[in-house]
Design a protein around this motif. Structure first.
Motif, PDB file in Angstrom:
ATOM      1  N   THR A 285       8.024   7.189 -20.839  1.00  0.00           N
ATOM      2  CA  THR A 285       9.304   6.596 -20.448  1.00  0.00           C
ATOM      3  C   THR A 285       9.075   5.238 -19.807  1.00  0.00           C
ATOM      4  O   THR A 285       8.237   5.101 -18.899  1.00  0.00           O
ATOM      5  CB  THR A 285      10.038   7.528 -19.472  1.00  0.00           C
ATOM      6  OG1 THR A 285      10.258   8.785 -20.096  1.00  0.00           O
ATOM      7  CG2 THR A 285      11.375   6.939 -19.052  1.00  0.00           C
ATOM      8  N   ALA A 286       9.801   4.262 -20.247  1.00  0.00           N
ATOM      9  CA  ALA A 286       9.620   2.893 -19.762  1.00  0.00           C
ATOM     10  C   ALA A 286      10.176   2.728 -18.353  1.00  0.00           C
ATOM     11  O   ALA A 286      11.071   3.454 -17.914  1.00  0.00           O
ATOM     12  CB  ALA A 286      10.303   1.912 -20.712  1.00  0.00           C
ATOM     13  N   GLY A 287       9.640   1.747 -17.651  1.00  0.00           N
ATOM     14  CA  GLY A 287      10.157   1.395 -16.336  1.00  0.00           C
ATOM     15  C   GLY A 287       9.864   2.432 -15.271  1.00  0.00           C
ATOM     16  O   GLY A 287      10.691   2.640 -14.375  1.00  0.00           O
ATOM     17  N   GLN A 288       8.713   3.090 -15.336  1.00  0.00           N
ATOM     18  CA  GLN A 288       8.384   4.102 -14.334  1.00  0.00           C
ATOM     19  C   GLN A 288       8.150   3.431 -12.988  1.00  0.00           C
ATOM     20  O   GLN A 288       7.222   2.643 -12.815  1.00  0.00           O
ATOM     21  CB  GLN A 288       7.147   4.902 -14.751  1.00  0.00           C
ATOM     22  CG  GLN A 288       6.737   5.960 -13.737  1.00  0.00           C
ATOM     23  CD  GLN A 288       5.540   6.782 -14.205  1.00  0.00           C
ATOM     24  OE1 GLN A 288       5.246   6.855 -15.397  1.00  0.00           O
ATOM     25  NE2 GLN A 288       4.841   7.398 -13.270  1.00  0.00           N
ATOM     26  N   ALA A 289       8.994   3.737 -12.024  1.00  0.00           N
ATOM     27  CA  ALA A 289       8.878   3.155 -10.685  1.00  0.00           C
ATOM     28  C   ALA A 289       8.038   4.070  -9.806  1.00  0.00           C
ATOM     29  O   ALA A 289       8.236   5.286  -9.788  1.00  0.00           O
ATOM     30  CB  ALA A 289      10.252   2.952 -10.075  1.00  0.00           C
ATOM     31  N   ILE A 290       7.108   3.477  -9.073  1.00  0.00           N
ATOM     32  CA  ILE A 290       6.256   4.227  -8.148  1.00  0.00           C
ATOM     33  C   ILE A 290       6.398   3.604  -6.772  1.00  0.00           C
ATOM     34  O   ILE A 290       6.082   2.425  -6.569  1.00  0.00           O
ATOM     35  CB  ILE A 290       4.778   4.214  -8.595  1.00  0.00           C
ATOM     36  CG1 ILE A 290       4.641   4.825  -9.990  1.00  0.00           C
ATOM     37  CG2 ILE A 290       3.911   4.956  -7.588  1.00  0.00           C
ATOM     38  CD1 ILE A 290       3.221   4.785 -10.538  1.00  0.00           C
ATOM     39  N   THR A 291       6.912   4.388  -5.833  1.00  0.00           N
ATOM     40  CA  THR A 291       7.091   3.909  -4.463  1.00  0.00           C
ATOM     41  C   THR A 291       5.795   4.088  -3.690  1.00  0.00           C
ATOM     42  O   THR A 291       5.243   5.182  -3.631  1.00  0.00           O
ATOM     43  CB  THR A 291       8.223   4.686  -3.765  1.00  0.00           C
ATOM     44  OG1 THR A 291       9.433   4.500  -4.491  1.00  0.00           O
ATOM     45  CG2 THR A 291       8.408   4.198  -2.342  1.00  0.00           C
ATOM     46  N   LEU A 292       5.312   3.008  -3.090  1.00  0.00           N
ATOM     47  CA  LEU A 292       4.101   3.068  -2.283  1.00  0.00           C
ATOM     48  C   LEU A 292       4.462   3.356  -0.832  1.00  0.00           C
ATOM     49  O   LEU A 292       5.389   2.758  -0.274  1.00  0.00           O
ATOM     50  CB  LEU A 292       3.330   1.748  -2.375  1.00  0.00           C
ATOM     51  CG  LEU A 292       2.768   1.394  -3.760  1.00  0.00           C
ATOM     52  CD1 LEU A 292       2.052   0.049  -3.703  1.00  0.00           C
ATOM     53  CD2 LEU A 292       1.831   2.475  -4.266  1.00  0.00           C
ATOM     54  N   ASP A 293       3.719   4.278  -0.237  1.00  0.00           N
ATOM     55  CA  ASP A 293       3.966   4.676   1.151  1.00  0.00           C
ATOM     56  C   ASP A 293       2.703   4.398   1.960  1.00  0.00           C
ATOM     57  O   ASP A 293       1.697   5.097   1.828  1.00  0.00           O
ATOM     58  CB  ASP A 293       4.324   6.163   1.207  1.00  0.00           C
ATOM     59  CG  ASP A 293       4.614   6.643   2.615  1.00  0.00           C
ATOM     60  OD1 ASP A 293       4.557   5.823   3.549  1.00  0.00           O
ATOM     61  OD2 ASP A 293       4.881   7.856   2.784  1.00  0.00           O
ATOM     62  N   PHE A 294       2.765   3.350   2.789  1.00  0.00           N
ATOM     63  CA  PHE A 294       1.634   3.013   3.657  1.00  0.00           C
ATOM     64  C   PHE A 294       1.886   3.469   5.096  1.00  0.00           C
ATOM     65  O   PHE A 294       1.134   3.100   5.998  1.00  0.00           O
ATOM     66  CB  PHE A 294       1.391   1.499   3.630  1.00  0.00           C
ATOM     67  CG  PHE A 294       0.903   0.991   2.300  1.00  0.00           C
ATOM     68  CD1 PHE A 294      -0.398   1.238   1.880  1.00  0.00           C
ATOM     69  CD2 PHE A 294       1.746   0.269   1.472  1.00  0.00           C
ATOM     70  CE1 PHE A 294      -0.848   0.765   0.662  1.00  0.00           C
ATOM     71  CE2 PHE A 294       1.298  -0.225   0.249  1.00  0.00           C
ATOM     72  CZ  PHE A 294      -0.005   0.038  -0.169  1.00  0.00           C
ATOM     73  N   GLY A 295       2.926   4.253   5.318  1.00  0.00           N
ATOM     74  CA  GLY A 295       3.306   4.670   6.665  1.00  0.00           C
ATOM     75  C   GLY A 295       4.624   4.015   7.054  1.00  0.00           C
ATOM     76  O   GLY A 295       5.155   3.159   6.335  1.00  0.00           O
ATOM     77  N   THR A 296       5.152   4.413   8.205  1.00  0.00           N
ATOM     78  CA  THR A 296       6.443   3.883   8.661  1.00  0.00           C
ATOM     79  C   THR A 296       6.207   2.690   9.576  1.00  0.00           C
ATOM     80  O   THR A 296       5.667   2.822  10.676  1.00  0.00           O
ATOM     81  CB  THR A 296       7.240   4.959   9.410  1.00  0.00           C
ATOM     82  OG1 THR A 296       7.338   6.122   8.599  1.00  0.00           O
ATOM     83  CG2 THR A 296       8.645   4.462   9.733  1.00  0.00           C
ATOM     84  N   ALA A 297       6.599   1.517   9.106  1.00  0.00           N
ATOM     85  CA  ALA A 297       6.394   0.284   9.877  1.00  0.00           C
ATOM     86  C   ALA A 297       7.303   0.251  11.091  1.00  0.00           C
ATOM     87  O   ALA A 297       8.355   0.902  11.137  1.00  0.00           O
ATOM     88  CB  ALA A 297       6.646  -0.929   8.991  1.00  0.00           C
TER      89      ALA A 297
END
Length: 445
Positions: A285-297
């Motif tokens: 599926t095109a346009g696969q979005a991946i949210t990066l989580d580096f912690g809560t700023a």
């Protein structure tokens, strides 16, 4: 009066015989899973009606067993290591449904020896189906109980939506163009190069992410200390060029980038996505979005210390994860400590199928024995109140364990001696009364 004594002795023999049967039943079930010991309760028998107004000094007519009481004390938990075994530690009963001796009903048991049958149902050894609250797709459970059924279809793949990285970036790392920080703007002597990331970044980490088909892809996150802003790092997300639409085999494709800014105390202050991660994996599926989580700023209301930080010390990753997985085949079930029945899959996933129902009664003593380690609901027990382990006074579940019989052998052997002595004493009453009758008969002679 002599005959009364004889019949009193007979009642004693009868009562002690019944009590001996109870003790024998307890001893026979010393190794029965979930068995609850019983005891015979004796009561005296009057030789007259309490409504007759006669003297209380009038002798009685012996003894009888008034009730056989079930002792619902906790049995010892025995670890078995079997994933479908489960024990209750506290009040309550597992619920199973089926037909026993022509009676179709819910039955209740303390024996959590369960297994998956040929139809995929979770059952006890007698084939009765274990009841529970079916899992919904949103992670909740149904409001009513039903048979717990194992899925037979493969678990569909899940595309990665979130990737989490918890790391420390070395505060003493040298920016690859330090002159630009203390002097006027200048062209970086060693600019970021996605085709040469190892030499144009300070630190990196790698993880596998999955597309909509369950195909795994390597995703590299490179961290480069900022050439222009103190306490700031740029990150760049790369994947193999031949994995993405429009990419070039043998080269890297950059699919996302951003900036991490830290306070002078090393906490993550702000997290900025310059280019949010979005990727078109080949055939997926095109346009696969991946949210990066580096912690809560801090800027987002967090402490800035629950994820990626910048302290003096070697850069390192303490944990990372992502929520995608490949497809997998069903391989079995396991029951956890909260009574949740989980389906196990060959891709390592555990998916909740249901949560075991635990029945609670106002009077456990009023339950009727049904054999096969089962009890049935009666008017004396009250109606079963359904719930889950650990709620409403119900016991907690112990996975991979079974509750042993609560029979105390030492106590039962002492009871054997007591009942044998009492039986012998009652027989002496009969023989003595018999001798006295014989003396009366001899008077006529």
């Amino acid at each position: 009066m002599v005959l009364r004594a004889m019949y009193s002795g007979v009642s004693g023999l009868r009562a002690e015989g019944e009590a001996l049967g109870v003790v024998g039943d307890n001893i026979a079930n010393v190794n029965t899973t979930g068995f609850k010991a019983q005891r015979a309760l004796f009561e005296d028998v009057l030789g007259h009606s309490i409504l007759a107004g006669t003297s209380s000094s009038m002798p009685g007519s012996g003894v009888r067993v008034g009730d056989i009481q079930q002792m619902f004390t906790q049995g010892t938990l025995q670890n078995t290591g079997v994933s479908t075994d489960v024990a209750l530690n506290g009040d309550g009963f597992f619920v199973v449904k089926g037909t026993v001796d022509g009676l179709s009903s819910n039955f209740y048991t303390r024996a959590g020896t369960f297994k998956i049958d040929q139809d995929g149902a979770l059952t006890n050894p007698a084939g009765l189906k274990v009841q529970g609250y079916k899992a919904n797709g949103d992670g909740t459970f149904a409001a009513s109980i039903s048979d717990i059924m194992a899925p037979t279809a493969a678990l569909p793949a899940r595309a990665t939506e979130t990737a989490m990285v918890t790391a420390n970036l070395d505060a003493s790392a040298v920016a690859l163009n330090t002159a630009a920080i203390v002097g006027p703007p200048a062209v970086a002597a060693n600019p970021w190069d996605p085709q040469n990331p190892a030499n144009t970044a300070n630190f990196s980490t790698t993880m596998t992410v999955y597309d909509s088909l369950g195909e795994g892809h390597t995703m590299d996150v490179y961290f480069r200390k900022s050439d222009t802003v103190a306490n700031s790092w740029d990150y760049h997300v790369l994947t193999a060029g031949d994995d993405v639409v429009g990419g070039t085999a043998g080269q890297n494709s950059e699919i996302g980038s951003g900036t991490l800014a830290f306070t002078s105390n090393g906490a993550l202050n702000t997290f900025t996505e310059t280019v949010p991660v979005a990727v078109d994996f080949v055939n997926a599926t095109a346009g696969q979005a991946i949210t990066l989580d580096f912690g809560t700023a801090i800027a987002d209301g967090g402490t800035g210390l629950d994820g990626t930080t910048q302290f003096a010390g070697a850069s390192n990753v303490s944990s990372q994860s992502q929520d995608g997985y490949a497809s997998g085949d069903f391989s079995g079930v396991a029951i956890d400590g909260t009574g949740v029945v989980q389906g196990l899959y060959t891709n390592g996933q555990k998916i909740a199928m249901a949560q075991l129902a635990v029945a609670k009664f106002r009077s456990n003593d009023g339950l009727g024995r049904a054999g096969q380690n089962l009890w049935i609901e009666t008017r004396d027990s009250g109606t079963a109140a359904m719930g889950t382990a650990g709620s409403g006074g119900r016991g907690a579940t112990s996975a991979g364990a079974l509750e042993g019989s609560n029979v105390d052998l030492a106590e039962e052997f002492v009871g054997l001696i007591q009942h044998q002595r009492s039986f012998s004493a009652n027989s002496k009453t009969i023989t003595t009364a018999d001798e006295m009758l014989q003396e009366l008969i001899n008077i006529k002679r």
